[in-house]
Scaffold this active site. Structure first.
Site, PDB file in Angstrom:
ATOM      1  CG  ASP A  29      -3.258 -69.937  22.758  1.00  0.00           C
ATOM      2  OD1 ASP A  29      -3.170 -69.631  21.547  1.00  0.00           O
ATOM      3  OD2 ASP A  29      -4.051 -70.812  23.161  1.00  0.00           O
ATOM      4  CB  SER A  30      -6.681 -67.373  21.367  1.00  0.00           C
ATOM      5  OG  SER A  30      -6.658 -68.781  21.198  1.00  0.00           O
ATOM      6  CE1 TYR A  61      -7.451 -63.887  20.552  1.00  0.00           C
ATOM      7  CE2 TYR A  61      -5.137 -63.913  19.888  1.00  0.00           C
ATOM      8  CZ  TYR A  61      -6.129 -63.505  20.762  1.00  0.00           C
ATOM      9  OH  TYR A  61      -5.797 -62.721  21.837  1.00  0.00           O
ATOM     10  N   GLY A  62      -8.580 -67.957  15.421  1.00  0.00           N
ATOM     11  CA  GLY A  62      -8.348 -68.563  14.104  1.00  0.00           C
ATOM     12  C   GLY A  62      -9.434 -68.324  13.069  1.00  0.00           C
ATOM     13  CB  CYS A  92      -1.203 -68.105  19.573  1.00  0.00           C
ATOM     14  SG  CYS A  92      -2.615 -67.888  18.485  1.00  0.00           S
ATOM     15  CB  THR A  94      -3.831 -67.922  14.907  1.00  0.00           C
ATOM     16  OG1 THR A  94      -4.403 -69.239  14.947  1.00  0.00           O
ATOM     17  CG2 THR A  94      -4.658 -67.035  14.028  1.00  0.00           C
ATOM     18  CD  GLU A 172     -10.468 -72.390  24.839  1.00  0.00           C
ATOM     19  OE1 GLU A 172     -10.997 -72.015  25.884  1.00  0.00           O
ATOM     20  OE2 GLU A 172      -9.297 -72.082  24.513  1.00  0.00           O
ATOM     21  CB  CYS A 204      -3.937 -75.131  16.302  1.00  0.00           C
ATOM     22  SG  CYS A 204      -5.025 -74.339  17.517  1.00  0.00           S
ATOM     23  CB  THR A 205      -0.855 -74.001  21.131  1.00  0.00           C
ATOM     24  OG1 THR A 205      -1.713 -72.853  21.068  1.00  0.00           O
ATOM     25  CG2 THR A 205       0.515 -73.662  20.595  1.00  0.00           C
ATOM     26  CG  HIS A 206      -6.745 -74.471  21.484  1.00  0.00           C
ATOM     27  ND1 HIS A 206      -6.123 -73.261  21.267  1.00  0.00           N
ATOM     28  CD2 HIS A 206      -7.723 -74.235  22.399  1.00  0.00           C
ATOM     29  CE1 HIS A 206      -6.712 -72.343  22.014  1.00  0.00           C
ATOM     30  NE2 HIS A 206      -7.690 -72.896  22.704  1.00  0.00           N
TER      31      HIS A 206
HETATM   32  N1  DGL Z   1      -4.200 -71.902  19.917  1.00  0.00           N
HETATM   33  C1  DGL Z   1      -4.139 -70.963  18.854  1.00  0.00           C
HETATM   34  C2  DGL Z   1      -3.268 -71.415  17.718  1.00  0.00           C
HETATM   35  O1  DGL Z   1      -2.272 -72.058  17.983  1.00  0.00           O
HETATM   36  C3  DGL Z   1      -5.392 -70.277  18.435  1.00  0.00           C
HETATM   37  C4  DGL Z   1      -6.644 -71.026  18.352  1.00  0.00           C
HETATM   38  C5  DGL Z   1      -7.799 -70.070  18.147  1.00  0.00           C
HETATM   39  O2  DGL Z   1      -7.951 -69.198  19.002  1.00  0.00           O
HETATM   40  O3  DGL Z   1      -8.486 -70.166  17.123  1.00  0.00           O
HETATM   41  O4  DGL Z   1      -3.510 -71.120  16.572  1.00  0.00           O
END
Ligand code: DGL
Length: 285
Positions: A29-30, A61-62, A92, A94, A172, A204-206
């Protein structure tokens, strides 16, 4: 864009004969978001050895362009490939939305599972009224990948999407139930809830890091879809079908790799997984 998972016997891939049931599962993931997938994997498949890479130097990344996200996806996969994984999980959304083909190509024959399809499938299963809300990064929402994946399974379902770019930095920072996170979440979710959705995909996994608070705001009548659990069961299915399910009785901690700030990653790992923190190795991207 083709979001199919590649099978182990893809004739275009290289031989997978050196990969065995004891080979690791690679997850990336990012940043810390993919730890939600690590947690789900540990609970469903405790015998598997996990190599996790969080690209903490380049998160988020998004908010980046597709060209940049595709380059990052290639680098991330190449790092995991050093460990000869038997399976790669793109934790991730994204990257799953915009660069799954890059991961497949760089993975050279290793099976790849993207988190996005798993979440879309589960949302279709759970929604009773056919009105599904999706939240994700700017890049994921702009790609329309969730609506396409949901409508590919069930064309009549209505999908309402919103980008929530502030959630990644909040997660984060470990702002799990912070008043600032709640104000932001209410702002993002209210228009979706006004559409009468009965299912909300955390695309989004966050976001599962903020799940408890998001579920409170959405209310008990809205199903929350956490694709981490869906992707773990897809991983079990894929490994079982290839005869590559791990069977070791030893429980090993995941091998953690990051591209920056290992100490910060360690403290977030403890916060999210609630277990002892294994060593975190710094790698160059
Ligand atoms: N956790 C990632 C996702 O599922 C990326 C979040 C990011 O880096 O913007 O999209």
């Amino acid at each position: 864009m083709n979001h199919d998972n590649r099978s182990f016997d893809d004739p275009q891939g290289i031989s997978t004969s050196r990969r065995t049931a004891s080979s690791p599962v690679g997850i990336f993931d990012s940043g810390v978001g993919g730890l939600t997938v690590v947690k789900a994997m540990q609970s469903l498949l405790p015998s598997e050895r996990i190599i996790y890479f969080g690209d903490t130097a380049r998160v988020p990344y998004g908010s980046k362009s597709q060209v940049t996200i595709r380059k990052y996806a290639q680098d991330d996969t190449a790092i995991l490939m050093r460990y000869m994984p038997k399976l790669i999980i793109v934790a991730c959304n994204t990257v799953s939305a915009l660069a799954l083909d890059v991961v497949l190509r760089t993975g050279r024959g290793v099976a790849v599972i993207g988190v996005l399809e798993a979440g879309a499938g589960l949302a279709v299963e759970r929604s009773a009224n056919g009105r599904i809300g999706v939240i994700g990064t700017q890049a994921t929402i702009c790609s329309n990948a969730y609506a396409l994946a949901i409508n590919a399974i069930e064309p009549d379902m209505e999908v309402f999407s919103t980008a929530c770019p502030l959630f990644v930095p909040l997660a984060e920072e470990g702002f799990i139930d912070h008043p600032a996170s709640r104000i932001v979440a209410e702002e993002y979710l209210t228009p979706l809830l006004q559409q009468g959705i009965d299912t909300l995909v955390l695309g989004c996994t966050h976001y599962p890091i903020l799940k408890k608070m998001l579920a409170e705001i959405a209310g008990p009548e809205v199903h929350i879809i956490d694709s981490a659990e869906a992707v773990a069961s897809k991983a079990r299915e894929t490994l079982a079908a290839a005869g590559l399910l791990g069977s070791s009785s030893e429980r090993s901690s995941p091998h953690l790799l990051v591209s920056d700030l290992p100490q910060k990653f360690k403290s977030l790992y403890k916060l999210f997984l609630g277990t002892d923190v294994p060593d975190v190795e710094l790698v160059e991207v």
